[in-house]
Design an enzyme around this catalytic site. Sequence first.
Site, PDB file in Angstrom:
ATOM      1  N   GLY A 140       0.828  -1.196   0.000  1.00 55.74           N
ATOM      2  CA  GLY A 140       0.000   0.000   0.000  1.00 55.74           C
ATOM      3  C   GLY A 140       0.856   1.236   0.000  1.00 55.74           C
ATOM      4  N   ASP A 169     -13.079   1.222  10.894  1.00 56.34           N
ATOM      5  CA  ASP A 169     -13.011   0.854   9.472  1.00 56.34           C
ATOM      6  C   ASP A 169     -13.512  -0.571   9.259  1.00 56.34           C
ATOM      7  OD1 ASP A 169     -12.552   1.445   6.822  1.00 56.34           O
ATOM      8  OD2 ASP A 169     -10.456   0.830   6.854  1.00 56.34           O
TER       9      ASP A 169
END
Length: 737
Positions: free
Chosen positions: A25, A138
């Site tokens: 990422g 999240d």
Amino acid sequence: MTEKLTPTDPARVGGHRLLARLGAGGMGVVYLGRADSGELAAVKVILPEYADQPEFRARFRREVTAARRVDSPWAVPVTGADPDAPAPWLATAFVPGPSLAEAVTTCGPLPPRGVRVLGRMLARALTTVHDAGLVHRDVKPGNVLLAVDGPRLIDFGIAHAPDETALTSADMVIGTPGFLSPEQARAQPASPAGDVFALGCLLAYAATGRPPFGTGAVDALLYRTVHDEPDLDGVPDDTRELLERCLAKDPAARPTAREVDEALADGTPAEATAEDTAQNPPQDTPQNTADWLPDAVVRLIADRSAEILALPDIEATALDARDPDARAGEQPTDVPEGAPPAPRPTGRRRFLLLGGAALLTAAGGGGALWAARRDDSPAPAAAPRARRWILGVQADLTGPQSTVGHAQERGIRLAVEQFNSRKDKPFTLTLKTVDDRGEAARATKVARTLAADRDLLAVIGSTGDTTTGASLDSYDERLVPQLTASSAQSVYGTSEPRHFLQAVPDYTHLPATAAYSLQTEGARRVGVLIDRGGGIPAWQLGHTMFQNLGVLKIAGEPRVAPRLAKDLAPVVAEMVADKPDGFVYTGTPARAAAVARALARTDFGGVRVLGYPAAVPEFLTAAGAAADGWQIFAPYIDPAASPVRAFATAYRKRYGSAPAYWAAEAYDVARMVITRLTEAGGRPSGKALYDLLLKGTYKGMVRSYSFDKDYRWLESYEVFRYEVKDGRYSYTGRVDF
């Protein structure tokens, strides 16, 4: 899915021998590692540029602390961490199964009982999180992994105690749009009630295969989350009322995670703790996935476990080269000088020697494979196969945008055939096409299949916004450059594509030209009707049009028509009553026709502008004479225009008919990719080709293609104007602005 280690990857991190890459990422890389105990772990390593920032280290240290405070059988446990290391790292138990997002995308929604079981286990995980004084913030399908014994909640990277605010700005939206609460969408402090709202979104997605507030651009998702009711069509009756409570706009009206657990109970005592559940699984807490998951998902989980057994040899990495003691299969130091080196285990056997016990336990039934490869005899070497040069095409060939899809595929094919016919060509290019039918789920599936071809150099597609967004991750995971010639959405959900280029002006750039033209024609007050039925294109075109009118000092009068509104005539009449001299509609072809007919029945005599996604034959047919006079500002050139006349001639000769809209743009993009491949001077990697596409400027027939180095968007915004005359779209040329 795993990838090989690269030469720059370390060989060991915190006592873990790294075996493969699990993903990368913007802030770090996640590896598959084997601890000295033989157990597998997912090891997250932070990139140096972030490790040097004290604020980021503080956040990462908080992440480690938060994750260690969560002790639940349905949350992935931390197995090791060092936030103060030169390269900070965090290791968690490795779960070989797919995410819930992948399972639903690949296999479809879960059955009703599966949704209840999933909800109960995740509610128990969140109960543990909240009892520890934390908020996850999240909860989404990508953060739930499906294992052989149930789901696991992962990624506590933004979990925090409710009173921790030092590292979060007051206006920062934390979480994933589409799976966050209205209060989070307003950048208000997160709370356990926000996690419950996200759990409701997740369970609705598991039950229906779609998020309850839709997909698309971030601003539109946040707007729907705050203002719209969730779409729960298809949610089983036995869970619908509970999800409605979870998705209440008022946090105080939502149940707690523990109450969700109790509401989903089926013969299980509500007061049972997570530890009790782990030792005595209740009726809706199965001991293996076959009890509650469809066969297709069970096979997917088994396939993921089998993929671990099939990992290739461990590649030499940067730490291997620097530190001989870190090398797998190190030669003993007491070998007599001049003695031949001891043979190193090779192939799959070498990997099983490194971590076989854990892998065989994870996959099950692997003993025969171990026994079959005990000898050291190498497999016969196969002659290397010459690499093909493949250009991929993903398009809607049989769905709602099949006319555009076929036009683009033919344009790309013509470019490839013209290149292959050259006598001086440095290579022969092969075209490989997949049909996503305009469906998001299929787009993900065919993209994953196409991206798996090791010879694929780049892909052009997809045709529409939804299918383009659905395919981004599949290509990016394989570092395959993806270009679209027609998908103009400005933001694709929450994805952060790193090898994606839009070779078309997006919806937020086109309205500037239209607003300027309205000013040129003398408009001073413009009504803007944004039809929510038109989805993301309608919202982005209409909203940006209103903003651009303000910049040009033109009074904008916006109206938003609900998606379920059946008659827009009253809205049109109300807007005309304000005496505008300009009218803009963004929405669907059918409703555009209704608006055109309603407007024709009034005394409005000003300029009329139609958002180009609605400018299709259906609008002309349904609107009839009321369509005449409407103007369209589009990113595609008329196929009969002089700049593309030579292309149109070649197209007609090859296919026996004139090209449709978007064919020339696809031809341009294909020619650009072929030019960069030729300039590479050899077969480039995906990243190298992407860098060439990003850095250069290509002069095409339709426009010049150059991309902003920081934001990767197209820098040239050529827009073409059409006006409906005598029931057809009449091309008036390019609009200079």
